[in-house]
Design a protein around this motif. Structure first.
Motif, PDB file in Angstrom:
ATOM      1  N   VAL A 111      48.521 -25.894  -2.392  1.00  0.00           N
ATOM      2  CA  VAL A 111      49.057 -25.114  -1.086  1.00  0.00           C
ATOM      3  C   VAL A 111      50.284 -25.885  -0.671  1.00  0.00           C
ATOM      4  N   ILE A 112      50.401 -27.248  -1.066  1.00  0.00           N
ATOM      5  CA  ILE A 112      51.482 -28.213  -0.778  1.00  0.00           C
ATOM      6  C   ILE A 112      52.633 -27.952  -1.528  1.00  0.00           C
ATOM      7  N   GLY A 114      54.109 -25.030  -1.572  1.00  0.00           N
ATOM      8  CA  GLY A 114      54.931 -24.057  -1.304  1.00  0.00           C
ATOM      9  C   GLY A 114      55.317 -24.521   0.089  1.00  0.00           C
ATOM     10  N   GLU A 115      56.236 -23.447   0.884  1.00  0.00           N
ATOM     11  CA  GLU A 115      56.743 -23.728   2.109  1.00  0.00           C
ATOM     12  C   GLU A 115      57.224 -25.119   2.454  1.00  0.00           C
ATOM     13  N   ASN A 116      58.033 -25.776   1.656  1.00  0.00           N
ATOM     14  CA  ASN A 116      58.593 -27.063   1.719  1.00  0.00           C
ATOM     15  C   ASN A 116      59.930 -27.272   2.561  1.00  0.00           C
ATOM     16  N   GLY A 117      60.181 -26.252   3.566  1.00  0.00           N
ATOM     17  CA  GLY A 117      61.265 -26.065   4.041  1.00  0.00           C
ATOM     18  C   GLY A 117      61.262 -27.188   5.341  1.00  0.00           C
ATOM     19  N   PHE A 118      62.745 -27.442   5.776  1.00  0.00           N
ATOM     20  CA  PHE A 118      63.011 -28.303   6.608  1.00  0.00           C
ATOM     21  C   PHE A 118      62.604 -27.770   7.906  1.00  0.00           C
ATOM     22  N   SER A 119      62.021 -26.614   8.217  1.00  0.00           N
ATOM     23  CA  SER A 119      61.385 -26.178   9.463  1.00  0.00           C
ATOM     24  C   SER A 119      59.891 -26.643   9.573  1.00  0.00           C
ATOM     25  N   THR A 120      59.295 -27.028   8.640  1.00  0.00           N
ATOM     26  CA  THR A 120      57.916 -27.562   8.653  1.00  0.00           C
ATOM     27  C   THR A 120      57.662 -28.707   9.215  1.00  0.00           C
ATOM     28  N   GLN A 122      55.556 -32.167  10.998  1.00  0.00           N
ATOM     29  CA  GLN A 122      54.609 -33.088  10.453  1.00  0.00           C
ATOM     30  C   GLN A 122      53.479 -32.628  10.774  1.00  0.00           C
ATOM     31  N   PHE A 123      53.181 -32.006  11.889  1.00  0.00           N
ATOM     32  CA  PHE A 123      51.698 -31.674  12.442  1.00  0.00           C
ATOM     33  C   PHE A 123      51.339 -30.502  11.267  1.00  0.00           C
ATOM     34  N   MET A 124      52.100 -29.619  10.955  1.00  0.00           N
ATOM     35  CA  MET A 124      51.543 -28.481   9.841  1.00  0.00           C
ATOM     36  C   MET A 124      51.276 -29.343   8.431  1.00  0.00           C
ATOM     37  N   TYR A 129      47.524 -30.927   4.421  1.00  0.00           N
ATOM     38  CA  TYR A 129      47.043 -31.834   3.551  1.00  0.00           C
ATOM     39  C   TYR A 129      45.695 -32.097   3.746  1.00  0.00           C
ATOM     40  N   HIS A 130      45.245 -32.103   5.241  1.00  0.00           N
ATOM     41  CA  HIS A 130      43.695 -32.117   5.553  1.00  0.00           C
ATOM     42  C   HIS A 130      43.160 -30.918   4.918  1.00  0.00           C
ATOM     43  N   HIS A 131      43.340 -29.737   4.918  1.00  0.00           N
ATOM     44  CA  HIS A 131      42.778 -28.544   4.159  1.00  0.00           C
ATOM     45  C   HIS A 131      42.738 -28.784   3.139  1.00  0.00           C
ATOM     46  N   ALA A 132      43.696 -29.167   2.322  1.00  0.00           N
ATOM     47  CA  ALA A 132      43.983 -29.234   0.807  1.00  0.00           C
ATOM     48  C   ALA A 132      42.611 -30.108   0.402  1.00  0.00           C
ATOM     49  N   LEU A 133      42.419 -31.465   0.981  1.00  0.00           N
ATOM     50  CA  LEU A 133      41.545 -32.472   0.682  1.00  0.00           C
ATOM     51  C   LEU A 133      40.120 -31.794   0.859  1.00  0.00           C
ATOM     52  N   GLU A 134      39.948 -30.920   1.841  1.00  0.00           N
ATOM     53  CA  GLU A 134      38.639 -30.189   2.084  1.00  0.00           C
ATOM     54  C   GLU A 134      38.478 -29.316   1.045  1.00  0.00           C
ATOM     55  N   THR A 135      39.420 -28.537   0.605  1.00  0.00           N
ATOM     56  CA  THR A 135      39.230 -27.666  -0.492  1.00  0.00           C
ATOM     57  C   THR A 135      38.852 -28.270  -1.807  1.00  0.00           C
ATOM     58  N   GLU A 136      39.633 -29.050  -1.988  1.00  0.00           N
ATOM     59  CA  GLU A 136      39.257 -29.900  -3.330  1.00  0.00           C
ATOM     60  C   GLU A 136      38.025 -30.540  -3.349  1.00  0.00           C
TER      61      GLU A 136
END
Length: 529
Positions: A111-112, A114-120, A122-124, A129-136
């Protein structure tokens, strides 16, 4: 009446003689029969489908379908379930498993990407990253055999520069186990340590594991003594099984396979003792160092020294000084002052000992061995059994003593019993899949109704229609035969005439109506007959 015997036996010669409504019904029935037959034929050609996967996410469905298309495997979607032909179910599952499909619900570290635009913000990024750790972590735990699905919730505190305000991370694991399966204590601890080792500064005591029935498998508040008792029990069981396995492996070559049963009861002391002692022996004193100081003074010098000492004696008048050349009796022999001082250091014998007794000490072993009767084969091939004698039992006892390291001082005991084992009847081998459960037979049985429908349509609908149309007669050109056919008094035409009858009929027609006969012959000549 003889003129009525001339008929046209063409295949569809009687179609015009059938009323229009009846013709339409026959054509509609024929078309419907053909449509049903074609549908049944196509249905027979399709193989039977079985369930491949169900309850898949949209992402997994797309990935699995792409993989099936690459392998040219037919598939079918039915209300969220993915179906494939029966003969390809197991092969398709093996191929998909080798490709890591299906991956399960949720997005991992991909998931990391995709969507690496400048508008993202730090909270998102932190949330992703938090959700990715849980899923892994959930994916890793789901690979365990008893676990069907898993979900992991991480509570990761924000880093702080103040040490007093820093909080430790914690985790909660929800497990959805397969029906009829459960997790043992070592498996739960492995999951706990797996999660704790994957997150920095996460302690195993801050991980909670819950199953789908709401049972608490592990808790941060779990008593350490209970965990210690569980480990001690596992150790005792492992020791007992090791000794029992030694005995069985030692006696099996002598008695035969499955003719020895051994049980060991081990009394193990898990108390850990530490002792430090410091002993002194005064009798074995050794002189380490010595310092002696002596001071001796005689004569007037001694008196002068004494006169300088403060006190009552210092107020006494000085003694008379002898005249030069005169001798005072006893003045040289009597010392005025003498002092002596000695300092001696002794080293006393001292012994310092530190003793730490090993834990898990075997206090006592109790061994029970059950031995089957001996089977002997005579020269003629007949087999017989007999009990063990005292000598053989004594030999077995000696072997068991050596196998367990028998120690009489600690109270070890061995019991050897000879008894005939119960022979269980031979069980029949489990039958394989039945004849009707095979995929080929399923396809054949599935096609039988379609084949029966085609046979019924062919023999019961199409064939009677074709026969009825072929046997129908066309109307005569002059209209007389049609009138006679409609006349109820006119007898029916015979089904067939012989050659002589046909000749006689032709002669009668020629004699009665020569003009009509001439017209018929003329038409034959024009048609080239």
């Amino acid at each position: 009446m003889a003129e009525q015997t001339i008929t046209n036996m063409g295949p569809l010669g009687g179609l015009a003689n059938i009323p229009g409504g009846r013709q339409m019904l026959l054509l509609v029935g024929l078309s419907m029969s053909i449509a049903i037959g074609v549908t049944a034929a196509f249905w027979m050609r399709e193989p039977s489908y079985e369930l491949l996967y169900s309850n898949l996410s949209d992402r997994d469905v797309g990935s699995v379908i792409d993989a099936l298309r690459v392998d040219n495997t037919p598939y079918r979607l039915d209300d969220g379930s993915l179906l494939v032909p029966s003969k390809d179910v197991y092969a398709a599952r093996l191929r998909l498993s080798s490709q890591g499909l299906p991956r399960g619900v949720g997005f991992g570290l991909e998931v990391i990407e995709g969507e690496n635009g400048f508008s993202t913000s730090q909270f998102m990024e932190n949330a992703r990253y938090h959700h990715a750790l849980e899923t892994e972590l959930a994916r890793t735990i789901s690979n365990l055999q008893p676990v069907q699905n898993a979900r992991v919730h991480l509570a990761l505190p924000k880093p702080s520069v103040f040490l007093r305000r820093s909080n430790k991370p914690s985790a909660s694991v929800f497990l959805d186990l397969y029906p009829g399966r459960s997790l043992e204590g070592p498996q739960v601890r492995s999951i706990v340590h797996l999660v704790a080792s994957s997150i920095p500064e996460l302690e195993s005591s801050h991980v909670t594991v819950v199953d789908q029935r709401g049972r608490l498998l592990n808790s941060p508040d779990m008593d350490d003594m209970a965990a210690l008792s569980s480990r001690e029990f596992e150790y005792v069981e492992r020791v007992q099984n090791t000794y029992a396995e030694r005995i069985v492996n030692l006696l099996t070559p002598m008695m035969g396979p499955d003719r020895v049963r051994a049980t060991v009861n081990a009394d193990i002391d898990f108390t850990a003792r530490e002792e430090t002692r410091e002993l002194f022996d005064p009798a074995n004193a050794v002189l380490r160092s010595e310092q002696v100081s002596r001071d001796t003074q005689r004569g007037a010098a001694a008196v002068k020294v004494e006169a300088g000492v403060p006190g009552a004696l210092a107020n006494q008048p000085p003694a008379e000084t002898p005249v030069s050349g005169s001798t005072v009796e006893g003045a040289e022999d009597s010392p005025v002052r003498s002092s002596s001082q000695a300092t001696r250091n002794f080293e006393i014998d001292r012994s310092l000992s530190y003793t730490k007794e090993a834990a898990n000490t075997i206090q006592r072993l109790s061994v029970a061995v059950l031995v089957d009767d001996i089977t002997e084969v005579a020269a003629d091939g007949t087999a017989s059994t007999r009990s063990l004698n005292e000598i053989e039992i004594a030999e077995i006892t000696g072997l068991v003593r050596g196998a367990i390291g028998f120690n009489e001082e600690r109270g070890d005991s061995i019991s050897i019993t000879n008894i005939s084992f119960y022979e269980t009847p031979e069980l029949e081998a489990p039958a394989g899949p039945g004849f009707l459960a095979q995929p080929l037979v399923k396809d054949i049985l599935r096609q039988l109704p379609a084949a029966a429908i085609l046979l019924i349509i062919g023999l019961g609908v199409i064939r009677p229609l074709v026969v009825a149309l072929a046997r129908a007669n066309p109307p005569d050109a002059s209209g007389a035969d049609a009138a006679e056919a409609n006349d109820p008094e006119t007898p029916p035409h015979p089904p067939s005439l012989s050659f002589d009858d046909k000749v006689n009929v032709a002669q009668q027609l020629a004699s009665k109506d020569p003009e009509r006969v001439a017209q018929v012959v003329r038409s034959w000549v024009q048609e080239g007959r």
